[in-house]
Design a protein around this motif. Structure first.
Motif, PDB file in Angstrom:
ATOM      1  N   GLN A 280       0.373  -6.194   1.318  1.00 46.75           N
ATOM      2  CA  GLN A 280      -1.002  -6.698   1.318  1.00 46.75           C
ATOM      3  C   GLN A 280      -0.930  -8.172   0.929  1.00 46.75           C
ATOM      4  OE1 GLN A 280      -3.538  -4.519   2.386  1.00 46.75           O
ATOM      5  NE2 GLN A 280      -1.670  -3.378   2.867  1.00 46.75           N
TER       6      GLN A 280
ATOM      7  N   TRP B 198      -5.836  -3.534  -3.760  1.00 47.23           N
ATOM      8  CA  TRP B 198      -5.658  -4.189  -2.460  1.00 47.23           C
ATOM      9  C   TRP B 198      -6.607  -3.636  -1.395  1.00 47.23           C
ATOM     10  CZ3 TRP B 198      -4.656   0.139   0.142  1.00 47.23           C
ATOM     11  CH2 TRP B 198      -3.866   1.130  -0.462  1.00 47.23           C
TER      12      TRP B 198
ATOM     13  N   ASP C   9       0.829  -1.198   0.000  1.00 49.42           N
ATOM     14  CA  ASP C   9       0.000   0.000   0.000  1.00 49.42           C
ATOM     15  C   ASP C   9       0.868   1.254   0.000  1.00 49.42           C
ATOM     16  OD1 ASP C   9       0.864   0.437   2.625  1.00 49.42           O
ATOM     17  OD2 ASP C   9      -0.986  -0.303   3.533  1.00 49.42           O
TER      18      ASP C   9
END
Length: 203
Positions: free
Chosen positions: A133, A186, A127
């Motif tokens: 993630q 994500w 991220d």
């Protein structure tokens, strides 16, 4: 280097969703479709597609299994999903069931990243703060099975209740930043506010 042609998908649909009052989180609709169905659509070219946990009605051809013990967490669910894969499946997309913004393009980018990194065991998105993630990634099946065996040995023969970071602690990960157009693939929905944000992105 082209993307390998064969990959499977294991989608984890369990979890208590405590921050949503215990609802069946992947069944919540975003953009008119359950989040779980949106994730499955993003891996429509995977074979097999396996859902681990509560599923309800699903598209044709999707297999369903449960983790042992029931409610045993994402690592136990990963083990249950991998148990249904044949020996000829080289890679697997390992995905949370609450990723309503995931797209086929985003999955293909992960597969390209792994295919271009022979030394890596997996590729997952990071991220904006650099956090991996890990349940939005593509992994080499053999590496995950080795990691599961190691973790079970460390925990007295069970992976129930183990965290994902414990499973993937010894793996070589290719980190992928999302550079495409549109919202981050994500993005997961842990709260009602997250669902509202995802709805806005899908309009």
């Amino acid at each position: 280097m082209g993307v390998v042609t064969a990959y499977a998908a294991v989608v984890l649909s369990g979890g208590a969703a405590r921050r949503m009052g215990g609802v069946d989180k992947p069944a919540r609709a975003v953009g008119g479709r359950p989040m779980l169905h949106r994730v499955l659509a993003a891996v429509a070219d995977a074979s097999p597609r396996i859902v681990v946990g509560p599923a309800g009605a699903l598209p044709g051809g999707v297999r369903v299994t449960r983790e042992v013990p029931s409610g045993g967490g994402p690592v136990a669910a990963t083990a249950a999903g991998l148990a249904l894969l044949g020996p000829g499946t080289p890679t697997v997309a390992l995905l949370a069931g609450d990723l309503p913004l995931l797209t086929p393009t985003a999955v293909a980018a992960l597969r390209h990243a792994l295919d271009g990194s022979p030394a890596a065991d997996g590729a997952c998105y990071v991220d904006d703060d650099g956090r991996r993630q890990q349940l939005c990634g593509v992994w080499r099946v053999d590496a995950l099975r080795t990691a599961l065996t190691r973790l079970a040995a460390e925990r007295g023969g069970t992976v129930g209740g183990a965290p994902v970071r414990g499973l993937l602690a010894g793996t070589a990960v290719r980190e992928v930043s999302w550079s495409g157009s549109g919202p981050p693939p994500w993005f997961d929905c842990d709260t009602d506010e997250d669902v509202r944000r995802a709805e806005e992105w899908t309009r």
